[in-house]
Write an enzyme that holds these catalytic residues in place. Structure first.
Site, PDB file in Angstrom:
ATOM      1  N   GLY A  55     -20.730   6.738   3.148  1.00  0.00           N
ATOM      2  CA  GLY A  55     -19.668   7.184   2.237  1.00  0.00           C
ATOM      3  C   GLY A  55     -20.204   7.203   0.819  1.00  0.00           C
ATOM      4  O   GLY A  55     -20.934   6.286   0.428  1.00  0.00           O
TER       5      GLY A  55
ATOM      6  N   ASN B  32     -16.224   6.534  -4.770  1.00  0.00           N
ATOM      7  CA  ASN B  32     -16.355   5.520  -5.826  1.00  0.00           C
ATOM      8  C   ASN B  32     -17.070   4.259  -5.327  1.00  0.00           C
ATOM      9  O   ASN B  32     -18.074   3.838  -5.901  1.00  0.00           O
ATOM     10  CB  ASN B  32     -14.953   5.193  -6.382  1.00  0.00           C
TER      11      ASN B  32
ATOM     12  N   GLY C  70     -18.819   3.765  -2.506  1.00  0.00           N
ATOM     13  CA  GLY C  70     -20.134   4.029  -1.935  1.00  0.00           C
ATOM     14  C   GLY C  70     -21.186   4.271  -3.001  1.00  0.00           C
ATOM     15  O   GLY C  70     -22.261   3.657  -2.983  1.00  0.00           O
ATOM     16  N   TYR C  71     -20.870   5.146  -3.936  1.00  0.00           N
ATOM     17  CA  TYR C  71     -21.850   5.466  -4.982  1.00  0.00           C
ATOM     18  C   TYR C  71     -22.197   4.217  -5.802  1.00  0.00           C
ATOM     19  O   TYR C  71     -23.375   3.883  -5.998  1.00  0.00           O
ATOM     20  CB  TYR C  71     -21.326   6.595  -5.895  1.00  0.00           C
TER      21      TYR C  71
ATOM     22  N   LYS D 177       0.851  -1.192   0.000  1.00  0.00           N
ATOM     23  CA  LYS D 177       0.000   0.000   0.000  1.00  0.00           C
ATOM     24  C   LYS D 177       0.877   1.229   0.000  1.00  0.00           C
ATOM     25  O   LYS D 177       2.015   1.196   0.491  1.00  0.00           O
ATOM     26  CB  LYS D 177      -0.882   0.028   1.258  1.00  0.00           C
TER      27      LYS D 177
HETATM   28  N1  GLU Z   1      -7.204   0.238  -3.232  1.00  0.00           N
HETATM   29  C1  GLU Z   1      -7.973  -0.911  -3.595  1.00  0.00           C
HETATM   30  C2  GLU Z   1      -8.043  -1.879  -2.431  1.00  0.00           C
HETATM   31  O1  GLU Z   1      -7.907  -1.497  -1.284  1.00  0.00           O
HETATM   32  C3  GLU Z   1      -7.500  -1.536  -4.897  1.00  0.00           C
HETATM   33  C4  GLU Z   1      -6.090  -2.054  -4.900  1.00  0.00           C
HETATM   34  C5  GLU Z   1      -5.604  -2.520  -6.262  1.00  0.00           C
HETATM   35  O2  GLU Z   1      -6.378  -2.540  -7.209  1.00  0.00           O
HETATM   36  O3  GLU Z   1      -4.429  -2.872  -6.345  1.00  0.00           O
HETATM   37  O4  GLU Z   1      -8.320  -3.027  -2.599  1.00  0.00           O
END
Ligand code: GLU
Length: 446
Positions: A242, A245, A247-248, A130
């Site tokens: 929320g 993206n 939530g909607y 992340k």
């Molecule tokens: N940020 C998204 C998650 O938490 C997508 C991560 C990704 O596609 O690599 O799963």
């Protein structure tokens, strides 16, 4: 006197920031501690080898970067960012990049660990990572945002690659930022590298269906959950916390299933209509006014947005979808939850204490690492397409996604029944088991 004024002003500032959504409405629990507790619980349930447990309890690599950015007024501001790579036993590190004023290393570490479990639950050949930058992107101009994003891409370039670590969007980042990162990385390399990042616009190697993917995957798991509980989606009710993206699109897909979306919210307010809201019309309203608040035909759940968001979680609905941030369902409100199903579009919305209470109450949780895994699953599809230069249509993407999500739900649900453990622990037992197996087979070198 001076001290008094100082304290008074900082209290005022804190209240202002909370009300305006700068500070998430959470308990301040440390997400990394939450992630470790979840791992401990799964390790105990599955009798995990203590050495493997010890390895998994730490990220493989942490990179902290300092990001000087030329602001529009000519000054230079220095931002801090991170990229955490948790584990790559099953494949390259994978995970999004978050821009948030409150993000910090512990949050990014937790999110990276959750990515390792998420990719393992849906069984795609990735590990977990992340990224994050501590910034309120809403306070930057477009130019400042682009310069910050490109500087971050440059700063993490030494540890990312199409075979080592593939970033993607997360909270407050979108296809626009992904395109800048893809461009910066490609410039550094000297050739276009669309596989370096996922969640890109279609024009530069994105995938059909990536934008809706998190919520589309969630929809498939909710369909399965409704089915096992014998609830007909037609006329069932949902509430969504929320309205970004996830939530909607979640609200939209629940509506498409025939459910009544009776409440939605964002940091500025929570709105309610017992006859159901039209998610499309709410989005139009949000685009015009900046918030779901004051949507015509709805009533506010409370005048205070923090209170409204709290009330939303406690509504008597069939499906509750937290789609905002961590630690919103805690030991303080878990007992008041009336939903039959909680589908976690957000990462980490429920604390371990709340998990125990909800398990006792018989609430069926579709945990984050399963419910929102559609995003990373279509990211994987995007990466495969970018590498093969072959593009799939939307029906192919949705069909492949449904197959992955349905199988993952059934695997987790069966494990939960078989071992008589809560759904999160069942998902973790499955995921940790797959990662541990890969580590065992590969061995420790040297
Ligand atoms: N940020 C998204 C998650 O938490 C997508 C991560 C990704 O596609 O690599 O799963």
């Amino acid at each position: 006197m001076l001290l008094k004024t100082l304290i008074f002003n900082s209290m005022r500032m804190l209240i202002f920031m909370t009300l305006h959504g700068v500070i998430p409405m959470s308990t301040g629990l440390n997400p990394w501690e939450v992630a470790l507790k979840q791992l401990d619980k799964a390790a105990k349930a599955m009798n995990l080898d203590p050495s493997l447990h010890a390895i998994l309890a730490k990220p493989k690599r942490i990179l902290e970067v300092s990001l000087p950015v030329k602001m529009d007024d000519g000054s230079i501001k220095v931002f801090t960012g991170w990229r955490v790579q948790h584990n790559d036993a099953r494949g390259p590190h994978k995970g999004g990049i978050r821009y948030h004023p409150n993000t910090n290393l512990d949050e990014v570490k937790a999110l990276a660990m959750w990515m390792t479990w998420k990719t393992a639950v849906v069984d795609i050949p990735y590990g977990g990572a992340k990224g994050g930058i501590q910034v309120d992107p809403h306070k930057l101009s477009l130019g400042e945002l682009e310069r910050l994003t490109r500087r971050y891409a440059y700063a993490i370039a030494p540890i990312i690659s199409v075979d080592a670590d593939i970033p993607a969007p997360d909270v407050y980042t979108s296809p626009r930022e992904m395109a800048w990162i893809m461009d910066t990385y490609s410039m550094l390399k000297g050739y276009p590298e669309p596989g370096i990042i996922t969640g890109k616009p279609l024009e530069v190697g994105g995938s059909e269906g990536r934008n809706e993917a998190t919520a589309r995957g969630l929809q498939y798991t909710v369909e399965e959950a409704l089915n096992v509980l014998g609830i007909n989606p037609k006329g069932a009710t949902a509430a969504v916390q929320g309205y970004g993206n996830a939530g909607y699109f979640s609200a939209k897909f629940m509506h498409e299933l025939g459910m009544k979306v009776v409440a939605v919210s964002d940091t500025r307010g929570a709105i309610y209509n017992p006859d159901g809201l039209d998610p499309e019309a709410v989005l139009e309203h949000k685009k015009k006014t900046g918030s779901v608040k004051d949507f015509p035909g709805s009533t506010p759940l409370a005048s205070d947005p923090v209170e409204g968001n709290k009330k939303l979680l406690e509504l008597d609905v069939d499906v509750l979808i937290p789609a905002a941030i961590e630690n919103v369902i805690t030991k303080d409100n878990a007992d008041n939850i009336k939903a039959k199903i909680i589908a976690e579009a957000a990462n980490g919305p429920t604390t371990p204490e709340a998990d125990d209470i909800l398990f006792q109450k018989g609430v069926l949780i579709i945990p984050d690492i399963l419910a929102n895994a559609g995003g990373v699953t279509v990211s994987y599809f995007e990466w495969v397409q970018a590498r093969t230069r072959e593009w799939w249509d939307i029906d192919t993407v949705r069909q492949k996604l449904r197959a992955k999500m349905t199988k993952a739900f059934r695997d987790v649900y069966n494990k939960h029944n078989e071992m008589k453990i809560d759904m999160r622990t069942a998902a973790l037992v499955l995921a940790v088991g797959r990662v541990a197996k890969a580590m065992e087979i590969r061995g420790i070198w040297p």
